[in-house]
Enzyme design. Structure first.
Site, mmCIF file in Angstrom:
data_model
loop_
_atom_site.group_PDB
_atom_site.id
_atom_site.type_symbol
_atom_site.label_atom_id
_atom_site.label_comp_id
_atom_site.label_asym_id
_atom_site.label_seq_id
_atom_site.Cartn_x
_atom_site.Cartn_y
_atom_site.Cartn_z
ATOM 1 N N SER A 63 12.289 24.398 40.570
ATOM 2 C CA SER A 63 11.876 23.265 39.734
ATOM 3 C C SER A 63 10.833 23.601 38.678
ATOM 4 C CB SER A 63 11.361 22.126 40.615
ATOM 5 O OG SER A 63 12.434 21.495 41.269
ATOM 6 N N GLY A 304 0.501 23.076 36.498
ATOM 7 C CA GLY A 304 1.480 24.005 37.048
ATOM 8 C C GLY A 304 2.693 23.287 37.567
ATOM 9 N N HIS A 305 3.466 23.998 38.354
ATOM 10 C CA HIS A 305 4.662 23.435 38.967
ATOM 11 C C HIS A 305 5.085 24.369 40.086
ATOM 12 C CE1 HIS A 305 8.211 20.925 39.303
ATOM 13 N NE2 HIS A 305 7.855 20.245 38.233
ATOM 14 N N ASP A 306 5.735 23.801 41.108
ATOM 15 C CA ASP A 306 6.328 24.594 42.172
ATOM 16 C C ASP A 306 7.841 24.536 42.053
ATOM 17 O OD1 ASP A 306 3.783 25.026 43.089
ATOM 18 O OD2 ASP A 306 3.925 23.627 44.770
ATOM 19 N N GLY A 307 8.496 25.465 42.723
ATOM 20 C CA GLY A 307 9.949 25.471 42.751
ATOM 21 C C GLY A 307 10.452 25.824 44.131
ATOM 22 N N GLY A 311 16.036 28.683 50.229
ATOM 23 C CA GLY A 311 15.299 29.785 50.831
ATOM 24 C C GLY A 311 14.383 30.545 49.906
#
Length: 462
Positions: A63, A304-307, A311
């Site tokens: 993401s 920021g952002h996480d993805g 897995g």
């Protein structure tokens, strides 16, 4: 010795140890500070093959793609082709939802900051062709509205697929071509691509799961999510260095390292502006801008952002006031805990910013009356049943739709008080890890209207 040199030494001595401690099969990291980038890698890309991770290895960024999607939208804003506050239908007349009034009024801005209000997870597989995103849009016609547009935050993958389709329509090109021609190319990225066909040109990471019964990480059943969700994060791959090159463009007022003006300074600043407050979940940020999460940490601004894909987990953090950033890409294990240790060290040493601890239970915060929370909360992808027994809350999740094929129903786990109306649940396969759940709103009878985990799942009334 400069701060970045000290971090370089610390990572050389500790990165592999951290991954091993948290059962992360392989990872790579790039850190920007003092105008320099340092890179490290450790572990393996696939436990079945034993291929080692290197600084040039590509991982799925999940993401984090959403920040790329909004960058493409803001390029259209720069050219006068998109107005963020115009209805989506001005650019995509075929946009339909179950709620016609909502579909007619939802704006581009509301999609960008996750306030469109319709259910956000539609992972239908529309094929592997270039028209996969276009084929997804008609499938949204029966997606229900959870709340009026603009009322609250609810993370929406589907909303970003709509934004990606707007880019395709206004550019007259498919998604992959827009990404390559307007971001990967101008930024001079060498280890970035739009799916398996690009990933196979490099050392590519494969995702892993941790079995609930214990043991080491095992490769996942499939490599990626459906191409239909590419603008939301299903397919983009790259090495950490290339992800930081993208971030550095945002730090440099939209200018690439090679001098190309990829985005206007005005659009760079607009993307960072806080648009909506996020439910208190501890790990998603305190506010949301256009694409960027704003974490609200003590000591300075961090966006920021996480993805998260099948897995694989990715983390991008940027401290604009200090020109500091890092990108951590992983392929399984307790990646969040590894990230937290690394982020705490890097942000403190390089920017003087305090990263708060991960959520943990606080028995003293238990509400006196738990009846407000009991019930079933449902979306297209999961049904969650919350029960009370012996003065304690319990939760059971059952995957639905596409996710029913990828995941098993959870066992019953306890919801432990954290603070206010936010509880945390143990993640069975990750000892010591907790997932926040906040109960929000009122259904008119004093009971919570939504169970919020980033996505708002609505109470089922029978």
């Amino acid at each position: 010795m400069s701060k970045i040199s000290e971090i370089d030494t610390w990572l050389r001595e500790n990165f592999a140890v951290l991954l091993d401690r948290h059962r992360v099969p392989g990872a790579a990291i790039a850190v920007l500070a003092d105008g320099e980038i340092v890179e490290h890698a450790a572990g393996v890309l696939n436990t079945s093959t034993g291929v080692e991770s290197t600084k040039d290895s590509v991982f799925q960024v999940g993401s984090i793609t959403k920040v790329w999607t909004i960058t493409l939208i803001m390029q259209l804003v720069d050219e006068g082709l998109v107005d963020l506050d115009r209805p989506v239908r001005d650019y995509l007349p075929e946009f339909r939802l179950a709620d016609e009034q909502a579909a007619a009024t939802i704006t581009v801005r509301q999609l960008a900051c996750h306030t469109g209000g319709f259910e956000g997870d539609v992972f239908a597989d529309t094929g592997t062709g270039e028209d996969a995103v276009a084929k997804l849009i008609p499938l949204l016609a029966d997606v229900p509205q959870l709340f009026p547009p603009g009322e609250r935050f609810s993370y929406s993958n589907a909303g970003y697929c709509v934004l990606g389709r707007i880019v395709e329509v206004l550019r007259g090109e498919y998604w992959d071509d827009c990404v390559r021609e307007r971001l990967i190319g101008p930024l001079g990225l060498t280890h970035a691509g739009c799916g398996a066909e690009d990933a196979i040109r490099h050392r590519a990471a494969f995702g892993h799961d941790l079995p609930e019964t214990g043991g080491g990480p095992v490769p996942t059943k499939v490599w990626s999510l459906a191409r239909s969700n590419a603008p939301a994060g299903a397919t983009l791959v790259m090495c950490p260095r290339d992800l930081l090159t993208f971030a550095r463009m945002h730090l440099n007022e939209g200018k690439a390292d090679n001098g190309a003006q990829v985005l206007s300074p005005e659009s760079v600043r607009a993307m960072r502006e806080r648009q909506i407050t996020v439910p208190d979940l501890g790990v998603m940020g305190a506010y949301w801008g256009l694409g960027w999460a704003d974490f609200g940490w003590q000591g300075g601004t961090v966006i920021g952002h996480d993805g998260g894909t099948i897995g694989q987990s990715a983390f991008l953090r940027v401290a604009p006031e200090h020109d500091v950033a890092f990108a951590l890409l992983t392929n399984g294990g307790a990646a969040l805990r590894a990230y937290h240790e690394i982020a705490t060290k890097l942000m403190r040493e390089l920017a003087g910013i305090t990263v708060p601890p991960l959520p943990e239970p606080d028995p003293a915060a238990a509400p006196a009356d738990l009846s407000r929370y009991v019930g079933e909360y449902s979306s297209r992808v999961v049904s969650t049943v919350v029960t009370e027994e012996g003065g304690r809350l319990w939760l059971r999740r059952t995957p639905k739709g596409e996710f029913a094929e990828l995941d098993e129903p959870s066992g019953t786990v306890e919801l432990l008080p954290w603070h206010g109306e936010t509880f945390v649940a143990v993640v069975p396969e990750l000892p010591g890890a907790y997932m926040p759940h906040e109960f929000v709103g009122d259904d008119g009878t004093g009971r919570a209207r939504f169970l919020h985990t980033g996505r708002a799942d609505r109470r089922v009334t029978r």
